[in-house]
Write a protein that holds these residues in place. Sequence first.
Motif, PDB file in Angstrom:
ATOM      1  N   GLY A   4      -7.415  -1.046  -7.485  1.00  0.00           N
ATOM      2  CA  GLY A   4      -6.688  -0.293  -6.468  1.00  0.00           C
ATOM      3  C   GLY A   4      -5.196  -0.124  -6.715  1.00  0.00           C
ATOM      4  O   GLY A   4      -4.544   0.645  -6.030  1.00  0.00           O
ATOM      5  N   ILE A  47      -5.904  -0.104 -11.930  1.00  0.00           N
ATOM      6  CA  ILE A  47      -6.313   0.928 -10.967  1.00  0.00           C
ATOM      7  C   ILE A  47      -7.723   0.652 -10.425  1.00  0.00           C
ATOM      8  O   ILE A  47      -8.043   1.033  -9.304  1.00  0.00           O
ATOM      9  CB  ILE A  47      -6.221   2.340 -11.604  1.00  0.00           C
ATOM     10  CG1 ILE A  47      -6.511   3.456 -10.578  1.00  0.00           C
ATOM     11  CG2 ILE A  47      -7.158   2.496 -12.783  1.00  0.00           C
ATOM     12  CD1 ILE A  47      -5.498   3.627  -9.505  1.00  0.00           C
ATOM     13  N   ARG A  69      -1.977   1.208  -8.560  1.00  0.00           N
ATOM     14  CA  ARG A  69      -1.619   2.283  -9.485  1.00  0.00           C
ATOM     15  C   ARG A  69      -0.888   1.724 -10.693  1.00  0.00           C
ATOM     16  O   ARG A  69      -0.936   2.291 -11.773  1.00  0.00           O
ATOM     17  CB  ARG A  69      -0.690   3.288  -8.784  1.00  0.00           C
ATOM     18  CG  ARG A  69      -1.388   4.164  -7.803  1.00  0.00           C
ATOM     19  CD  ARG A  69      -0.504   5.323  -7.431  1.00  0.00           C
ATOM     20  NE  ARG A  69       0.783   4.865  -6.944  1.00  0.00           N
ATOM     21  CZ  ARG A  69       1.851   5.638  -6.836  1.00  0.00           C
ATOM     22  NH1 ARG A  69       1.807   6.889  -7.200  1.00  0.00           N
ATOM     23  NH2 ARG A  69       2.971   5.156  -6.361  1.00  0.00           N
ATOM     24  N   GLY A 105      -0.524   6.754 -12.682  1.00  0.00           N
ATOM     25  CA  GLY A 105      -1.155   8.064 -12.651  1.00  0.00           C
ATOM     26  C   GLY A 105      -0.630   8.902 -11.501  1.00  0.00           C
ATOM     27  O   GLY A 105      -0.170   8.370 -10.492  1.00  0.00           O
ATOM     28  N   ASN A 117      -4.498  -2.021  -3.496  1.00  0.00           N
ATOM     29  CA  ASN A 117      -3.978  -0.803  -2.860  1.00  0.00           C
ATOM     30  C   ASN A 117      -2.566  -1.043  -2.331  1.00  0.00           C
ATOM     31  O   ASN A 117      -2.302  -2.049  -1.687  1.00  0.00           O
ATOM     32  CB  ASN A 117      -4.877  -0.353  -1.703  1.00  0.00           C
ATOM     33  CG  ASN A 117      -6.123   0.389  -2.179  1.00  0.00           C
ATOM     34  OD1 ASN A 117      -6.395   0.451  -3.371  1.00  0.00           O
ATOM     35  ND2 ASN A 117      -6.875   0.942  -1.245  1.00  0.00           N
ATOM     36  N   GLY A 118      -1.671  -0.122  -2.608  1.00  0.00           N
ATOM     37  CA  GLY A 118      -0.298  -0.237  -2.122  1.00  0.00           C
ATOM     38  C   GLY A 118       0.572  -1.192  -2.918  1.00  0.00           C
ATOM     39  O   GLY A 118       1.729  -1.403  -2.586  1.00  0.00           O
ATOM     40  N   SER A 119       0.004  -1.774  -3.978  1.00  0.00           N
ATOM     41  CA  SER A 119       0.748  -2.787  -4.738  1.00  0.00           C
ATOM     42  C   SER A 119       0.942  -2.394  -6.193  1.00  0.00           C
ATOM     43  O   SER A 119       0.190  -1.595  -6.740  1.00  0.00           O
ATOM     44  CB  SER A 119      -0.009  -4.119  -4.743  1.00  0.00           C
ATOM     45  OG  SER A 119      -0.230  -4.580  -3.451  1.00  0.00           O
ATOM     46  N   SER A 121      -5.288   8.430 -13.960  1.00  0.00           N
ATOM     47  CA  SER A 121      -5.092   7.157 -13.270  1.00  0.00           C
ATOM     48  C   SER A 121      -4.956   5.971 -14.223  1.00  0.00           C
ATOM     49  O   SER A 121      -4.439   4.932 -13.834  1.00  0.00           O
ATOM     50  CB  SER A 121      -6.235   6.907 -12.300  1.00  0.00           C
ATOM     51  OG  SER A 121      -7.450   6.844 -12.997  1.00  0.00           O
TER      52      SER A 121
END
Lengths: 215, 478
Positions: free
Chosen positions: B233, B230, B235, B149, B203-205, B135
């Motif tokens: 949240g 990460i 990636r 990741g 997250n999602g971004s 990650s």
Amino acid sequence: MKAFTVVKGIAAPMDLANVDTDMIIPKQFLKSIKRSGFGPNLFDALRYLDEGQPGQDTSNRPLNPEFPLNFARYKGAQVLLARDNFGCGSSREHAPWALEDYGFRCVIAPSFADIFFNNCFKNGLLPIVLDAQIVDRLFQAMYAQEGYELTIDLPAQQIITPAGEKIGFDVGEFSKHCLINGLDDIGLTLKDEADIHTFEKRWQQQAPWLFEALN
Amino acid sequence: MTGKTLYDKLWDAHLVKMRDDGTGLIYIDRHLLHEVTSPQAFEGLRLAGRKPWRISANVATPDHNVPSETVERSAGVAGIVDEVSRIQVQTLDENCDDFGIKEFKINDVNQGIVHVIGPEQGLTLPGMTVVCGDSHTATHGALGALAHGIGTSEVEHVLATQCLIQKKSKNFLVKVDGKLGLGITPKDVVLHVIGIIGTAGGNGSAIEFGGEVFRAMSMEGRMTVCNMAIEAGARVGMVGVDQITLDYVKGRPYAPKGAHWDQAVEYWKTLHSDADAVFDRVVEINAAEIKPQVTWGTSPEMVVAIDALVPTPESFGSVAQRQAAQRALEYMGLAGGQPITSIKLDRVFIGSCTNSRIEDLRAAAAVVKGKKVATTLTQALVVPGSGQVKAQAEAEGLDKIFTEAGLEWRAPSCSMCLAMNADKLLPGEHCASTSNRNFEGRQGFGGRTHLVSPAMAAAAAIAGHFVDVREIDVREIV
């Protein structure tokens, strides 16, 4: 990959936000070079009172009596109810491997970490995102009724509660197709082999420095 | 037409095709492999009778399981005492040999933590798509690359097809303007950011780090920041290409040379968000507000400034947050309201893909030079991120500064960041760590991790408890 169509099973709780993949499967078990056998060590540090070691027989280890998965009523659970940001942290696919090996087929939560969410679909494990209030309602109903079972109907994209309530959910079209048919997505991507070759050829002309051999 | 973000540009450049369901097939330029997340992927490839699509896209190195202790390390793979670890490293060697994949083996001078050696060798470059079964691959986004990741099934997918099926992420800009105060490091910046947006905030971004602070930051610093995207949240973490990027890449062993260099630079100079690019979300932070950071709990978002108190559960807004804080305080053995400076430490760890580069070691050495580690400490480890970092540090005499101060100088590995080798915390021990995760048990069963910068970890090693690095005497070492 195990196909997923309709699953009916006991729901069990993981009633904590931000459950990370270190919690789902601690690092000492990542030393395995196999894909299977992680189930006995799912949530290892929460489930047992001692520190687990890879390859150890878990049948004689002291269980944490306060951890829900050790309660008789959740034995054989196939659906995990969870809270926000489930599966955050590392990209280890050992996390979905451990959940699947334990017997879970579905995790329901208000949100998931991105990498974990992707990894689930590759392993016959269905992650379902529902509104936090609905998840909370499922938690309360599960706590109130021993043997609380949920039916997960993937083709119909519905969760059916013991009371007969139907709750719809979203799932990516391609992921759904792969899960229902138990398909390996590498084979499907390779159907686009010609497109990949065309792209690669053009990209190599544009950015030739990316294609030098490594000495 | 509005402009594009850096992420949009990198996505568009690598898009093989959009698929009917709205996902994209993305071409992967560089695939990094290590021993933990690759064996099952190679096995899958063999079982299906498939070959890697493009061998030269792959580079491997063992890092998670390799010993940092120099005597054990000197005997190579055969000398790894833990049999399960040894088999995993051997398996990587065998897989790379069988498939003809470039690998920096255990005692190669170029071996190191995969996210340290990629940029260091010029194996990861601006404009690339970079993936790894880890990650913290977001690190490479510091170069203006699209890096993230992946899981082991995707490792196999990339090996077999050179592509990944991806859903496009949202564009998230974290902008830090102004000037950082003296003693404030990139680690403090990123921990502060995580404290604001939360561990699920990205997250999602794909997060782009923009603003004056990142423009002025060194490449090593940018890597520290992107590395921890990460933990918020996201990636993907990234910084646009500028002269600092180009100066860093030039002359690296695997960086393009001659005409290819000129051609590459021309392209790389376009790798920044356009002035009129639209982001889905923007968070703006004033650099002057950032103080040295210390985590008190079991998620990177549980972070406060060095001069703060450990928060009480009641100080949080939601029931879930109060419960999480209560659980974290119990696990960490802390009381809400106690000063951060009152937390006594058992061990100190300076290393990991977040903070094991030469600048990190220089910062830590400047703090400990001519001083002694507190006698109350059980251990203080310094683990360089690569063989090259180790050699550079030794050439500058940093190893001597550390050992004279009572810190142990080790060999390159992930080490106590995740305790897959012998370096770990015992139950209940508190550690000032320059790593990236303070999860329960991360550094050892029952261990208690506090994330800090290298300078703060070094200062804590001397004092035996947390101290404000801005208030201590820091020596010039170069």
